[in-house]
Write a protein that holds these residues in place. Structure first.
Motif, PDB file in Angstrom:
ATOM      1  N   ALA A 199      -4.850   0.385  -7.144  1.00 45.45           N
ATOM      2  CA  ALA A 199      -5.251   0.919  -5.836  1.00 45.45           C
ATOM      3  C   ALA A 199      -6.756   0.729  -5.611  1.00 45.45           C
ATOM      4  O   ALA A 199      -7.172   0.364  -4.504  1.00 45.45           O
ATOM      5  N   LEU A 200      -7.561   0.955  -6.652  1.00 44.61           N
ATOM      6  CA  LEU A 200      -9.014   0.784  -6.497  1.00 44.61           C
ATOM      7  C   LEU A 200      -9.376  -0.697  -6.350  1.00 44.61           C
ATOM      8  O   LEU A 200     -10.266  -1.048  -5.574  1.00 44.61           O
ATOM      9  N   THR A 201      -8.683  -1.556  -7.076  1.00 42.08           N
ATOM     10  CA  THR A 201      -8.954  -2.996  -6.964  1.00 42.08           C
ATOM     11  C   THR A 201      -8.638  -3.494  -5.560  1.00 42.08           C
ATOM     12  O   THR A 201      -9.332  -4.366  -5.025  1.00 42.08           O
ATOM     13  N   ARG A 202      -7.596  -2.917  -4.950  1.00 40.94           N
ATOM     14  CA  ARG A 202      -7.219  -3.344  -3.592  1.00 40.94           C
ATOM     15  C   ARG A 202      -8.257  -2.913  -2.550  1.00 40.94           C
ATOM     16  O   ARG A 202      -8.227  -3.390  -1.423  1.00 40.94           O
ATOM     17  N   LEU A 203      -9.158  -2.003  -2.951  1.00 42.87           N
ATOM     18  CA  LEU A 203     -10.250  -1.641  -2.032  1.00 42.87           C
ATOM     19  C   LEU A 203     -11.374  -2.675  -2.057  1.00 42.87           C
ATOM     20  O   LEU A 203     -12.214  -2.707  -1.173  1.00 42.87           O
ATOM     21  N   THR A 204     -11.390  -3.493  -3.121  1.00 43.09           N
ATOM     22  CA  THR A 204     -12.431  -4.536  -3.210  1.00 43.09           C
ATOM     23  C   THR A 204     -11.897  -5.816  -2.555  1.00 43.09           C
ATOM     24  O   THR A 204     -10.673  -6.009  -2.485  1.00 43.09           O
ATOM     25  N   PRO A 205     -12.805  -6.679  -2.117  1.00 34.50           N
ATOM     26  CA  PRO A 205     -12.332  -7.900  -1.460  1.00 34.50           C
ATOM     27  C   PRO A 205     -12.038  -9.039  -2.442  1.00 34.50           C
ATOM     28  O   PRO A 205     -12.066 -10.193  -2.057  1.00 34.50           O
ATOM     29  N   VAL A 206     -11.767  -8.719  -3.713  1.00 36.23           N
ATOM     30  CA  VAL A 206     -11.558  -9.761  -4.721  1.00 36.23           C
ATOM     31  C   VAL A 206     -10.299 -10.570  -4.396  1.00 36.23           C
ATOM     32  O   VAL A 206      -9.237  -9.992  -4.127  1.00 36.23           O
ATOM     33  N   THR A 207     -10.439 -11.892  -4.417  1.00 40.27           N
ATOM     34  CA  THR A 207      -9.293 -12.759  -4.123  1.00 40.27           C
ATOM     35  C   THR A 207      -8.817 -13.506  -5.366  1.00 40.27           C
ATOM     36  O   THR A 207      -7.683 -13.956  -5.419  1.00 40.27           O
ATOM     37  N   ASP A 208      -9.697 -13.630  -6.367  1.00 39.82           N
ATOM     38  CA  ASP A 208      -9.332 -14.335  -7.602  1.00 39.82           C
ATOM     39  C   ASP A 208      -8.320 -13.483  -8.383  1.00 39.82           C
ATOM     40  O   ASP A 208      -8.645 -12.367  -8.805  1.00 39.82           O
ATOM     41  N   GLY A 211      -5.116   1.736   3.598  1.00 41.28           N
ATOM     42  CA  GLY A 211      -4.253   1.749   4.784  1.00 41.28           C
ATOM     43  C   GLY A 211      -5.070   1.801   6.070  1.00 41.28           C
ATOM     44  O   GLY A 211      -4.751   1.116   7.045  1.00 41.28           O
ATOM     45  N   ARG A 212      -6.144   2.611   6.049  1.00 44.29           N
ATOM     46  CA  ARG A 212      -6.996   2.707   7.248  1.00 44.29           C
ATOM     47  C   ARG A 212      -7.654   1.363   7.549  1.00 44.29           C
ATOM     48  O   ARG A 212      -7.782   0.969   8.709  1.00 44.29           O
ATOM     49  N   LYS A 213      -8.072   0.660   6.484  1.00 45.22           N
ATOM     50  CA  LYS A 213      -8.662  -0.664   6.673  1.00 45.22           C
ATOM     51  C   LYS A 213      -7.625  -1.630   7.261  1.00 45.22           C
ATOM     52  O   LYS A 213      -7.932  -2.432   8.148  1.00 45.22           O
ATOM     53  N   GLU A 214      -6.403  -1.515   6.748  1.00 45.41           N
ATOM     54  CA  GLU A 214      -5.337  -2.423   7.227  1.00 45.41           C
ATOM     55  C   GLU A 214      -5.018  -2.149   8.701  1.00 45.41           C
ATOM     56  O   GLU A 214      -4.790  -3.074   9.469  1.00 45.41           O
ATOM     57  N   THR A 229       0.843  -1.210   0.000  1.00 46.12           N
ATOM     58  CA  THR A 229       0.000   0.000   0.000  1.00 46.12           C
ATOM     59  C   THR A 229       0.871   1.250   0.000  1.00 46.12           C
ATOM     60  O   THR A 229       0.632   2.192  -0.771  1.00 46.12           O
ATOM     61  N   VAL A 230       1.894   1.244   0.853  1.00 43.77           N
ATOM     62  CA  VAL A 230       2.805   2.402   0.920  1.00 43.77           C
ATOM     63  C   VAL A 230       3.530   2.567  -0.420  1.00 43.77           C
ATOM     64  O   VAL A 230       3.615   3.677  -0.975  1.00 43.77           O
ATOM     65  N   ALA A 231       4.002   1.439  -0.965  1.00 43.04           N
ATOM     66  CA  ALA A 231       4.749   1.499  -2.238  1.00 43.04           C
ATOM     67  C   ALA A 231       3.876   2.032  -3.356  1.00 43.04           C
ATOM     68  O   ALA A 231       4.322   2.850  -4.186  1.00 43.04           O
ATOM     69  N   LEU A 232       2.621   1.600  -3.375  1.00 41.44           N
ATOM     70  CA  LEU A 232       1.695   2.047  -4.418  1.00 41.44           C
ATOM     71  C   LEU A 232       1.471   3.559  -4.331  1.00 41.44           C
ATOM     72  O   LEU A 232       1.521   4.269  -5.345  1.00 41.44           O
ATOM     73  N   GLY A 233       1.240   4.037  -3.130  1.00 45.13           N
ATOM     74  CA  GLY A 233       1.016   5.471  -2.935  1.00 45.13           C
ATOM     75  C   GLY A 233       2.246   6.290  -3.316  1.00 45.13           C
ATOM     76  O   GLY A 233       2.132   7.299  -4.028  1.00 45.13           O
ATOM     77  N   VAL A 260      -2.591  14.648 -12.397  1.00 47.79           N
ATOM     78  CA  VAL A 260      -2.663  15.004 -10.969  1.00 47.79           C
ATOM     79  C   VAL A 260      -3.875  14.333 -10.315  1.00 47.79           C
ATOM     80  O   VAL A 260      -3.774  13.731  -9.237  1.00 47.79           O
ATOM     81  N   THR A 261      -5.030  14.390 -11.018  1.00 44.08           N
ATOM     82  CA  THR A 261      -6.251  13.809 -10.441  1.00 44.08           C
ATOM     83  C   THR A 261      -6.108  12.304 -10.240  1.00 44.08           C
ATOM     84  O   THR A 261      -6.519  11.760  -9.201  1.00 44.08           O
ATOM     85  N   MET A 262      -5.537  11.631 -11.235  1.00 43.20           N
ATOM     86  CA  MET A 262      -5.392  10.177 -11.104  1.00 43.20           C
ATOM     87  C   MET A 262      -4.362   9.835 -10.025  1.00 43.20           C
ATOM     88  O   MET A 262      -4.508   8.840  -9.304  1.00 43.20           O
ATOM     89  N   GLY A 263      -3.319  10.673  -9.913  1.00 41.03           N
ATOM     90  CA  GLY A 263      -2.339  10.457  -8.840  1.00 41.03           C
ATOM     91  C   GLY A 263      -3.004  10.617  -7.473  1.00 41.03           C
ATOM     92  O   GLY A 263      -2.799   9.789  -6.570  1.00 41.03           O
ATOM     93  N   VAL A 264      -3.810  11.677  -7.347  1.00 36.62           N
ATOM     94  CA  VAL A 264      -4.509  11.916  -6.069  1.00 36.62           C
ATOM     95  C   VAL A 264      -5.485  10.769  -5.787  1.00 36.62           C
ATOM     96  O   VAL A 264      -5.595  10.289  -4.647  1.00 36.62           O
ATOM     97  N   THR A 265      -6.193  10.309  -6.823  1.00 34.91           N
ATOM     98  CA  THR A 265      -7.129   9.177  -6.658  1.00 34.91           C
ATOM     99  C   THR A 265      -6.386   7.961  -6.108  1.00 34.91           C
ATOM    100  O   THR A 265      -6.864   7.282  -5.188  1.00 34.91           O
ATOM    101  N   THR A 266      -5.223   7.695  -6.666  1.00 34.37           N
ATOM    102  CA  THR A 266      -4.434   6.538  -6.223  1.00 34.37           C
ATOM    103  C   THR A 266      -4.038   6.698  -4.756  1.00 34.37           C
ATOM    104  O   THR A 266      -4.168   5.763  -3.960  1.00 34.37           O
ATOM    105  N   VAL A 267      -3.557   7.888  -4.426  1.00 34.28           N
ATOM    106  CA  VAL A 267      -3.120   8.129  -3.038  1.00 34.28           C
ATOM    107  C   VAL A 267      -4.303   7.990  -2.079  1.00 34.28           C
ATOM    108  O   VAL A 267      -4.194   7.347  -1.025  1.00 34.28           O
ATOM    109  N   LEU A 268      -5.453   8.563  -2.469  1.00 36.21           N
ATOM    110  CA  LEU A 268      -6.644   8.469  -1.597  1.00 36.21           C
ATOM    111  C   LEU A 268      -7.087   7.012  -1.427  1.00 36.21           C
ATOM    112  O   LEU A 268      -7.452   6.594  -0.322  1.00 36.21           O
TER     113      LEU A 268
END
Lengths: 596, 111
Positions: free
Chosen positions: B46-55, B105-108, B8-12, B91-99
Motif C-alpha cells: 500500500a505504501l509503495t503504491r503511494l510512490t510513483p515507482v514504475t520499475d 484512492g483519492r489520487k485515483e 486499491t479496494v482489494a488491498l484495503g 491493528v496499527t499496520m492494518g489501519v496504516t494499510t487502509v489509510l
C-alpha cells in the motif's frame, strides 16, 4: 541491415517462451548439486571434532555439488550470443548457492549456530515480557528497533523462535541479494555482470554476519539506501575543471539529477529518511557506514539531495544524544581508537590458538585479500579503458575509514570487509569478464571462472564454518542450558566457561550471566581462576550455577586460552569446594549448583 | 475522472479481513502467513503504491523494505510508549494499510 536486425528480433521473440536445452540442463544441474550438498551435509555428525571446522568433515559429494553448481552457473552465465540464460534459471542457481553455502549448518543440525542468535531471541523475549524499554539494561536496549520488530513478528506469527534463528542466514542472504540485485541494475546494464556480482557476493561472504541480528537487518537497509542514492537520488556531475573556487562552484552548480522526475526523487528521499531513522534505532555501526557513503557521494557530486548527509547526521546525533545516551555515558565511543590498537584487536589477537584455528583465520585473510586483489585489478582495467565508476570505488573504500575509529570488540575488520564486499565483488567482475561490455566469455575464460568460483566456495566454507567445533551445539548442550534455566533460582548467576554458550534465549533479565573467561581475564590457571569463580558464585545472594559445556571448553582450547587438561583441573577443583554440587550432567555438559 | 481501482479496494479489504483473522487466531502455518501479510506485505504494498515507482524490481524491493521499516518504526514507538502488544501492532499496520489505500484512492479519483 534493418531486415537482419528485424529477423533476429523476431527469432528472439519466437524463442523467448521456449526453454533452450542448455537452460534445462543448467536448472537440472542446480537441483542435482543442491541435492548432493544437502545429502552430504546431513550426514555430518555433531559435535564437529576438527579444529578446521566443517570443511574437514563435509563428505566429498558436498564438494562435487559445489563444483557442479559453479559449472552450471558459468554455463548459464555464458549463455549464447543473445545473453545469459533466462532470469528464472539464473535466479534458481543463486537460490541453490544460497542454500548450499548459507543453509549448510541447518542441514547438519536443527540447532542454530553460535551464541549470539540465542541472546538476540532473549532480548526480544525480554521486551515482550516487559513491554517497555529500559536503556540501563545493556546496549541492546539503547538500539532496540530490530528487537522490537523481532518480538512483534515472533508473537504475531507464532513461529518457533529457534527455527527462525536456524534459517535466518538463508533469509538474510535472500534480502541482501534482493537489494544488491536492484543496486547493481543502477551500476551496469550488462546482464552477465549483474548476475556475476551476486554470485561473487555469495562466494566471498565468509564474514558470518547473516545470523539473526540487528547488523544483518541494518546491512539490508544499508544496501537499499545505497540503491536509492545511486538510483533515483543520484546526480550527474558536470565536467571537473580544477580546484579553484570558481571552478569548484561551477562544477557544483553544473550537477543535474539523474532522474528528471521530481516526484520520483521526493518519494525516494522519503523512503531513504525512513530507512535512515530505522537504521539509527537498530544498530550502532551501520548508521555511520550510511553517513560515510552519503558524504562521499555528495562530496564527489554524485548525490542530488546534497543536504541528505547533514539530515542523516542530525538523526544519528539525536538518537545518540537521547535514546542511546545511557549506554554512551558509560562507554565513550572513541576510547580505544587508533590504528595500532585496531590492528592488535582485529588481526594479531585473532591469529592465535590451535594450528587448525590459525589456518582458518589465515584462510579468511587470504580470501579477503584475493577478492580485493581481483577488485584492484578490475579497477585498473576499467580505469585504462575509461570505464571506472568512481561511485563503486568510493563505496568499496570508504568503509575502511571506520577501521581505526573503534575496536568494536575486535570485529571492525569483519564489518568493514562486509560493507565493502558488494562493491569489491562488482569491481572484481571487471577482471573476471571480457573487456568488451556484454561480450560472451570464451571457453577458456569460462573455465577460469569455474575454478575461481570453486576456489572461493572452498575458502568461504572454510572461513565461515571454521569455528564449527565450538559454535555448532549438540542436543546435549541445549538440554543442559534448558535444565539450568529451569532450576537456577531468579537472581542467581549462571557462569559458563566461555561465550559460545547457547543461553539467554529465555529469562534474559532473571540472571546474571558471566563466563569464567571474563571473570579470570584470560588467566585460567586453577590456582588463580578457581578462587575467583568460586568467590563470585558464593557472594551472589541467590547463589550460582556453573555450566561447563563441550563447546565453551573447545572454544577456550581452540583459541589458545587454556588446555583440555587445565580446564579439567579447574573443574575438579571447583567441584570439590564446599557448597558445590553436581546438579545436571550428560555427555556434553555438566552443571554445578553453588549455594551462597 | 475515474473511480477507485480494484487493486486499491482489494488491498484495503484484504488488510481489514486479514487483521481480523490474525487477531482471532489460526493454526500455526496459516497464522504465520496471515501475520506476515498483514504486518509487512500489505502495508509495504500500500505504501509503495503511494510512490510513483514504475520499475517492478525496485517496486518489489520497496514493498519489503517499506513493510519492514514501517513495522519496525511502529513496534519501537509502541515499546517506548509502553503500549506494545502484538495485537496493537496488527491493528496499527492494518489501519496504516487502509489509510494508504484511502490516500491512493483519492489520487485515483482526482486523476
Amino acid at each position: 541491415m534493418s531486415r537482419v536486425i528485424t529477423g533476429r528480433l523476431d527469432a528472439t521473440i519466437r524463442t523467448m517462451g521456449r526453454w533452450k536445452p542448455r537452460e534445462v540442463w543448467c536448472a537440472v544441474a542446480g537441483a542435482v548439486s543442491l541435492a548432493l550438498a544437502v545429502g552430504a551435509a546431513s550426514t555430518v555428525a555433531v559435535p564437529v571434532s576438527s579444529d578446521l571446522g566443517l570443511v574437514a568433515v563435509l563428505p566429498y559429494p558436498f564438494w562435487i555439488g559445489v563444483l557442479l553448481l559453479n559449472i552450471a552457473f558459468i554455463v548459464a552465465l555464458r549463455g549464447d550470443a543473445a545473453g545469459p540464460a533466462r532470469r528464472l534459471v539464473m535466479l534458481w542457481l543463486i537460490v541453490a548457492l544460497v542454500l548450499v553455502l548459507f543453509g549448510t549448518a541447518a542441514f547438519v543440525t536443527d540447532v542454530p549456530r553460535g551464541e549470539v542468535a540465542f541472546r538476540h531471541l532473549g532480548v526480544a523475549d525480554a521486551l515482550t515480557n516487559s513491554q517497555g524499554i529500559n536503556p540501563r539494561i545493556d546496549a541492546y536496549f539503547n538500539w532496540p528497533a530490530f528487537f522490537a520488530l523481532l518480538a512483534t513478528v515472533l508473537q504475531a506469527t507464532g513461529l518457533d523462535p529457534i527455527a527462525v534463528a536456524l534459517w535466518a542466514p538463508v533469509l538474510n542472504m535472500g534480502l541482501w541479494l534482493a537489494a544488491l540485485g536492484v543496486l547493481v541494475r543502477y551500476l551496469t546494464s550488462d546482464p552477465r555482470r549483474r548476475w556475476l556480482v551476486l554470485w561473487i557476493f555469495c562466494l566471498g561472504n565468509w564474514q558470518d554476519q547473516d545470523y539473526l541480528s540487528p547488523q544483518a537487518f541494518g546491512f539490508f537497509l544499508y544496501l537499499v539506501v545505497v540503491a536509492l542514492i545511486i538510483g533515483p537520488l543520484a546526480a550527474r556531475p558536470s565536467e571537473f575543471r580544477g580546484f579553484r573556487r570558481a571552478d569548484l562552484a561551477a562544477w557544483w552548480r553544473g550537477r543535474t539529477p539523474a532522474d528528471p522526475r521530481p516526484a520520483h526523487r521526493v518519494s525516494a528521499l522519503a523512503v531513504t529518511l525512513l530507512l535512515v531513522t530505522v537504521i539509527c534505532a537498530s544498530h550502532q555501526l551501520t548508521p555511520f557506514m550510511v553517513l560515510i557513503a552519503l558524504t562521499a557521494l555528495t562530496l564527489t557530486g554524485r548525490l542530488w539531495p546534497s543536504r541528505l548527509p547533514l539530515i542523516t547526521a542530525v538523526i544519528l546525533g539525536l538518537w545518540l544524544a537521547f535514546p542511546a545516551s545511557t549506554f554512551l555515558a558509560g562507554h565513550p565511543p572513541l576510547l580505544d581508537a587508533g590504528i595500532p590498537a585496531a590492528l592488535e584487536a582485529n588481526v594479531v589477537d585473532r591469529l592465535s590458538g590451535s594450528a587448525g584455528h590459525v589456518i582458518v583465520v589465515q584462510v579468511r585473510i587470504v580470501l579477503t585479500l584475493v577478492l580485493w586483489a581481483l577488485a584492484v585489478a578490475g579497477a585498473v582495467r576499467d580505469w585504462r579503458s575509461g570505464r571506472l565508476d568512481l561511485r563503486v570505488v568510493l563505496l568499496a573504500v570508504t568503509p575502511l575509514l571506520l577501521f581505526p575509529v573503534q575496536l568494536y570488540g575486535g570485529e571492525m575488520l569483519i564489518r568493514v570487509s562486509l560493507f565493502a564486499l558488494p562493491f569489491i565483488a562488482f569491481q572484481a567482475c571487471s577482471v573476471l569478464l571480457p573487456t568488451g561490455g556484454s561480450t560472451r566469455p570464451s571457453f577458456r575464460a569460462a573455465g577460469v571462472l569455474v575454478l575461481t568460483g570453486f576456489l572461493l566456495a572452498v575458502l568461504t566454507v572454510t572461513g565461515r564454518f571454521g569455528n564449527a567445533q565450538y559454535d555448532v551445539f549438540t542436543d546435549g548442550e541445549i538440554a543442559a542450558v534448558a535444565a539450568v534455566q529451569r532450576f537456577a533460582p531468579p537472581g542467581s548467576a549462571i557462569i559458563s566457561a566461555a561465550h559460545p554458550t547457547p543461553w539467554r534465549s529465555e529469562a534474559y533479565l532473571e540472571h546474571r550471566y558471566r563466563t569464567i573467561d571474563d571473570l579470570c581475564r584470560n588467566d585460567l590457571a586453577t590456582a588463580t581462576c578457581g578462587p575467583l569463580v568460586y568467590d563470585y558464585a558464593r557472594r551472589n545472594p541467590a547463589g550460582a550455577v556453573v555450566l561447563l559445556t563441550r563447546s565453551s571448553k573447545a572454544s577456550l582450547v581452540l583459541q589458545g586460552a587454556s588446555s583440555a587438561g587445565g580446564l579439567a583441573e579447574l573443574e575438579a577443583w571447583l567441584s570439590s569446594q564446599d557448597g558445590v554440587e553436581l546438579a545436571f550432567g550428560n555427555a556434553d555438559a555438566r552443571a554445578y549448583r553453588v549455594t551462597p | 475522472m475515474s473511480g477507485v481501482s480494484r487493486p486499491t479496494v482489494a488491498l484495503g479489504l484484504a488488510a481489514v479481513a486479514l487483521s481480523l483473522v490474525t487477531l482471532v487466531g489460526l493454526p500455526t502455518p496459516l497464522q504465520a502467513a496471515a501475520a506476515i501479510a498483514v504486518l509487512i506485505l500489505l502495508p509495504g504494498q500500500a505504501l509503495t503504491r503511494l510512490t510513483p515507482v514504475t520499475d517492478p524490481t525496485l517496486g518489489a524491493l520497496l514493498v519489503l523494505v517499506l513493510g519492514l521499516g514501517a513495522l519496525t518504526a511502529v513496534s519501537t514507538a509502541m515499546f517506548y510508549l509502553a503500549v506494545w502488544s502484538w495485537q496493537a501492532c496488527v491493528v496499527t499496520m492494518g489501519v496504516t494499510t487502509v489509510l494508504a489505500c484511502v490516500a491512493r484512492g483519492r489520487k485515483e479519483v482526482a486523476s
